[in-house]
Motif scaffolding. Structure first.
Motif, mmCIF file in Angstrom:
data_model
loop_
_atom_site.group_PDB
_atom_site.id
_atom_site.type_symbol
_atom_site.label_atom_id
_atom_site.label_comp_id
_atom_site.label_asym_id
_atom_site.label_seq_id
_atom_site.Cartn_x
_atom_site.Cartn_y
_atom_site.Cartn_z
ATOM 1 N N ALA A 9 -1.304 5.562 -12.326
ATOM 2 C CA ALA A 9 -0.834 5.392 -10.949
ATOM 3 C C ALA A 9 -0.244 4.011 -10.747
ATOM 4 O O ALA A 9 -0.755 3.015 -11.267
ATOM 5 C CB ALA A 9 -1.986 5.609 -9.971
ATOM 6 N N GLY A 10 0.823 3.961 -9.970
ATOM 7 C CA GLY A 10 1.442 2.684 -9.626
ATOM 8 C C GLY A 10 0.668 1.975 -8.533
ATOM 9 O O GLY A 10 -0.227 2.540 -7.894
ATOM 10 N N LEU A 11 1.040 0.730 -8.301
ATOM 11 C CA LEU A 11 0.369 -0.092 -7.299
ATOM 12 C C LEU A 11 0.469 0.521 -5.903
ATOM 13 O O LEU A 11 -0.490 0.472 -5.127
ATOM 14 C CB LEU A 11 0.972 -1.504 -7.324
ATOM 15 C CG LEU A 11 0.123 -2.609 -6.736
ATOM 16 C CD1 LEU A 11 -1.245 -2.646 -7.370
ATOM 17 C CD2 LEU A 11 0.824 -3.949 -6.929
ATOM 18 N N GLU A 12 1.603 1.125 -5.581
ATOM 19 C CA GLU A 12 1.779 1.740 -4.267
ATOM 20 C C GLU A 12 0.795 2.909 -4.076
ATOM 21 O O GLU A 12 0.218 3.062 -3.002
ATOM 22 C CB GLU A 12 3.215 2.234 -4.106
ATOM 23 C CG GLU A 12 3.523 2.750 -2.714
ATOM 24 C CD GLU A 12 4.993 3.101 -2.574
ATOM 25 O OE1 GLU A 12 5.255 4.234 -2.145
ATOM 26 O OE2 GLU A 12 5.847 2.251 -2.891
ATOM 27 N N THR A 13 0.596 3.702 -5.108
ATOM 28 C CA THR A 13 -0.360 4.812 -5.048
ATOM 29 C C THR A 13 -1.775 4.292 -4.863
ATOM 30 O O THR A 13 -2.544 4.808 -4.052
ATOM 31 C CB THR A 13 -0.269 5.666 -6.330
ATOM 32 O OG1 THR A 13 1.046 6.190 -6.425
ATOM 33 C CG2 THR A 13 -1.282 6.795 -6.325
ATOM 34 N N LEU A 14 -2.121 3.262 -5.612
ATOM 35 C CA LEU A 14 -3.454 2.675 -5.497
ATOM 36 C C LEU A 14 -3.673 2.048 -4.119
ATOM 37 O O LEU A 14 -4.764 2.164 -3.545
ATOM 38 C CB LEU A 14 -3.676 1.643 -6.600
ATOM 39 C CG LEU A 14 -3.688 2.200 -8.027
ATOM 40 C CD1 LEU A 14 -3.735 1.064 -9.038
ATOM 41 C CD2 LEU A 14 -4.826 3.174 -8.218
ATOM 42 N N ALA A 15 -2.647 1.420 -3.580
ATOM 43 C CA ALA A 15 -2.749 0.845 -2.237
ATOM 44 C C ALA A 15 -2.969 1.948 -1.211
ATOM 45 O O ALA A 15 -3.808 1.802 -0.302
ATOM 46 C CB ALA A 15 -1.495 0.036 -1.909
ATOM 47 N N GLY A 16 -2.247 3.053 -1.334
ATOM 48 C CA GLY A 16 -2.437 4.181 -0.428
ATOM 49 C C GLY A 16 -3.837 4.746 -0.519
ATOM 50 O O GLY A 16 -4.456 5.095 0.492
ATOM 51 N N PHE A 17 -4.351 4.833 -1.735
ATOM 52 C CA PHE A 17 -5.723 5.299 -1.939
ATOM 53 C C PHE A 17 -6.706 4.356 -1.238
ATOM 54 O O PHE A 17 -7.610 4.801 -0.518
ATOM 55 C CB PHE A 17 -6.026 5.395 -3.434
ATOM 56 C CG PHE A 17 -7.435 5.769 -3.739
ATOM 57 C CD1 PHE A 17 -7.866 7.082 -3.594
ATOM 58 C CD2 PHE A 17 -8.339 4.814 -4.178
ATOM 59 C CE1 PHE A 17 -9.182 7.430 -3.876
ATOM 60 C CE2 PHE A 17 -9.649 5.157 -4.465
ATOM 61 C CZ PHE A 17 -10.073 6.464 -4.315
ATOM 62 N N ALA A 18 -6.531 3.057 -1.423
ATOM 63 C CA ALA A 18 -7.421 2.072 -0.804
ATOM 64 C C ALA A 18 -7.366 2.163 0.719
ATOM 65 O O ALA A 18 -8.401 2.110 1.389
ATOM 66 C CB ALA A 18 -7.052 0.660 -1.264
ATOM 67 N N ALA A 67 -8.437 -3.397 -2.392
ATOM 68 C CA ALA A 67 -7.236 -3.280 -1.556
ATOM 69 C C ALA A 67 -6.366 -4.528 -1.699
ATOM 70 O O ALA A 67 -5.138 -4.428 -1.834
ATOM 71 C CB ALA A 67 -7.632 -3.046 -0.097
ATOM 72 N N ALA A 68 -6.988 -5.692 -1.692
ATOM 73 C CA ALA A 68 -6.219 -6.938 -1.836
ATOM 74 C C ALA A 68 -5.507 -6.986 -3.185
ATOM 75 O O ALA A 68 -4.349 -7.397 -3.267
ATOM 76 C CB ALA A 68 -7.146 -8.139 -1.672
ATOM 77 N N ALA A 69 -6.174 -6.540 -4.229
ATOM 78 C CA ALA A 69 -5.549 -6.522 -5.560
ATOM 79 C C ALA A 69 -4.377 -5.556 -5.613
ATOM 80 O O ALA A 69 -3.473 -5.718 -6.437
ATOM 81 C CB ALA A 69 -6.593 -6.140 -6.609
ATOM 82 N N CYS A 70 -4.364 -4.582 -4.699
ATOM 83 C CA CYS A 70 -3.262 -3.608 -4.634
ATOM 84 C C CYS A 70 -2.157 -4.064 -3.684
ATOM 85 O O CYS A 70 -1.190 -3.331 -3.450
ATOM 86 C CB CYS A 70 -3.797 -2.248 -4.178
ATOM 87 S SG CYS A 70 -4.928 -1.493 -5.345
ATOM 88 N N GLY A 71 -2.313 -5.253 -3.091
ATOM 89 C CA GLY A 71 -1.290 -5.775 -2.202
ATOM 90 C C GLY A 71 -1.470 -5.404 -0.739
ATOM 91 O O GLY A 71 -0.569 -5.596 0.065
ATOM 92 N N VAL A 72 -2.634 -4.872 -0.386
ATOM 93 C CA VAL A 72 -2.899 -4.496 1.007
ATOM 94 C C VAL A 72 -3.387 -5.725 1.754
ATOM 95 O O VAL A 72 -4.384 -6.331 1.384
ATOM 96 C CB VAL A 72 -3.956 -3.367 1.091
ATOM 97 C CG1 VAL A 72 -4.312 -3.072 2.533
ATOM 98 C CG2 VAL A 72 -3.458 -2.122 0.373
ATOM 99 N N ALA A 77 -3.102 -2.846 6.644
ATOM 100 C CA ALA A 77 -4.303 -2.047 6.888
ATOM 101 C C ALA A 77 -4.380 -1.605 8.348
ATOM 102 O O ALA A 77 -4.698 -0.443 8.634
ATOM 103 C CB ALA A 77 -5.554 -2.836 6.502
ATOM 104 N N GLN A 78 -4.090 -2.497 9.272
ATOM 105 C CA GLN A 78 -4.162 -2.159 10.699
ATOM 106 C C GLN A 78 -3.110 -1.129 11.103
ATOM 107 O O GLN A 78 -3.332 -0.328 11.995
ATOM 108 C CB GLN A 78 -4.009 -3.422 11.557
ATOM 109 C CG GLN A 78 -5.175 -4.368 11.452
ATOM 110 C CD GLN A 78 -6.477 -3.737 11.901
ATOM 111 O OE1 GLN A 78 -6.535 -2.975 12.858
ATOM 112 N NE2 GLN A 78 -7.537 -4.037 11.180
ATOM 113 N N GLY A 79 -1.974 -1.142 10.444
ATOM 114 C CA GLY A 79 -0.898 -0.222 10.786
ATOM 115 C C GLY A 79 -0.958 1.111 10.064
ATOM 116 O O GLY A 79 -0.153 2.002 10.340
#
Length: 155
Positions: A9-18, A67-72, A77-79
């Motif tokens: 999974a790419g970083l965007e997928t992991l961020a969405g998961f988080a 989440a932070a490691a994924c760029g969140v 997060a709030q949006g």
């Protein structure tokens, strides 16, 4: 989910998961605590729900760093609005928490977790809808309750 399990999974997928897990973890933790409270006369069942709630607490503690490691960041997060399908299993657990027979809920959640494991292995029988549908089916060897049939609520 399969791409995550395979490490592809790419970083965007992991961020969405988080981002989705922020809501899932909080909802599951509340429901599991409620089930533990309702199980005071069944210590083994209460311990099971308590341990699961503690696991959710640990996941919540570690989610921020993931989440932070994924760029969140906080703004993202709030949006974030969770996708409706991401709430199927937390909604199912919340539905069982106030009215499900606690010992039977343990069996239903075990089936649900097995379904999630199948999903992570890429087995299409493990989709969120299938997991919840199977988990609401009466387990063999247990008493049948009206809440255990798909489409009916707790009595």
């Amino acid at each position: 989910m399969l791409r995550i399990a395979q490490g592809a999974a790419g970083l965007e997928t992991l961020a969405g998961f988080a981002l989705g897990q922020r809501w899932v973890i909080a909802a599951d933790r509340r429901s599991l605590r409620r089930l533990a409270e309702r199980s005071v006369f069944e210590p083994e069942v209460a311990a099971c729900f308590g341990a699961l709630a503690e696991g959710e607490a640990l996941a919540a503690e570690r989610l921020g760093a993931f989440a932070a490691a994924c760029g969140v960041d906080e703004e993202l997060a709030q949006g974030h609005e969770s996708l409706p399908g991401c709430q199927a299993c937390p909604a199912y657990i919340a539905w069982l928490a106030p009215g499900g027979v606690p010992a039977d809920v343990v069996l239903a959640l075990t089936e649900q977790l097995l379904g999630v494991g199948r999903l992570l292995r890429g087995d299409r029988r493990g989709t969120a809808t299938d997991v919840c549908r199977r988990a609401t089916r009466p387990c063999s060897g247990t008493r049948r309750h009206s809440w255990s049939r798909a489409g009916s609520g707790p009595d």
